[in-house]
Design a protein around this motif. Structure first.
Motif, PDB file in Angstrom:
ATOM      1  N   CYS A 181       0.834  -1.209   0.000  1.00  6.46           N
ATOM      2  CA  CYS A 181       0.000   0.000   0.000  1.00  6.46           C
ATOM      3  C   CYS A 181       0.866   1.255   0.000  1.00  6.46           C
ATOM      4  O   CYS A 181       0.614   2.194  -0.765  1.00  6.46           O
ATOM      5  N   LEU A 219      -0.487   5.678  -6.855  1.00  7.02           N
ATOM      6  CA  LEU A 219      -1.674   4.816  -6.877  1.00  7.02           C
ATOM      7  C   LEU A 219      -2.233   4.689  -5.464  1.00  7.02           C
ATOM      8  O   LEU A 219      -1.493   4.468  -4.504  1.00  7.02           O
ATOM      9  N   TYR A 220      -3.555   4.815  -5.341  1.00  5.85           N
ATOM     10  CA  TYR A 220      -4.177   4.834  -4.022  1.00  5.85           C
ATOM     11  C   TYR A 220      -5.533   4.152  -4.109  1.00  5.85           C
ATOM     12  O   TYR A 220      -6.338   4.469  -4.977  1.00  5.85           O
ATOM     13  N   TYR A 221      -5.777   3.226  -3.196  1.00  6.19           N
ATOM     14  CA  TYR A 221      -7.024   2.469  -3.178  1.00  6.19           C
ATOM     15  C   TYR A 221      -7.662   2.583  -1.791  1.00  6.19           C
ATOM     16  O   TYR A 221      -7.366   1.784  -0.893  1.00  6.19           O
TER      17      TYR A 221
END
Length: 121
Positions: free
Chosen positions: A40, A48-50
């Motif tokens: 993460c 990139l981020y979720y």
């Protein structure tokens, strides 16, 4: 830029934490915990981020930390029953509360790192 540097530091640290847990009895659990956090943080360093994954991981880490806090010979016993002796004198967990207390604080570190990302992005 600061967030990227911080995430690179977190990623490298969590990879190191995963590595030192490879010889642990419950290595699958702890290597997975640290690798999820490392991935993460590494992804954030690449832009990139979720958020759903972050929330799920933070929730898991905090629930597991609560379980360790109240477990027999857990953090609460370390504080109340054993009067908070050092948990860092040796790497060997010779007393029953040492392993659970260290794991508790590891979970808080991981959850904190992911929370920084979640709220900063």
């Amino acid at each position: 830029m600061i967030l990227i540097i911080l995430n690179i530091i977190f990623c490298v640290a969590f990879l190191g934490f995963a590595y030192v847990n490879l010889n642990d009895v419950d290595a699958v659990l702890w290597v997975t915990i640290y690798m999820v956090a490392a991935v993460c943080c590494g992804l954030v360093a690449y832009g990139l981020y979720y958020p759903v994954i972050y929330l799920a991981a933070i929730a898991f880490y905090l629930v597991y930390a609560i379980i360790l806090f109240f477990a027999k010979d857990g953090v609460r016993d370390w504080m109340m029953k054993y009067n908070r002796p050092s948990i860092v004198e040796t790497m060997q967990a010779e007393k029953p509360y040492i392993e659970k207390t260290r794991e508790f604080f590891g979970l808080l570190i991981v959850a904190g790192a992911l929370a920084i990302d979640y709220f900063a992005i």
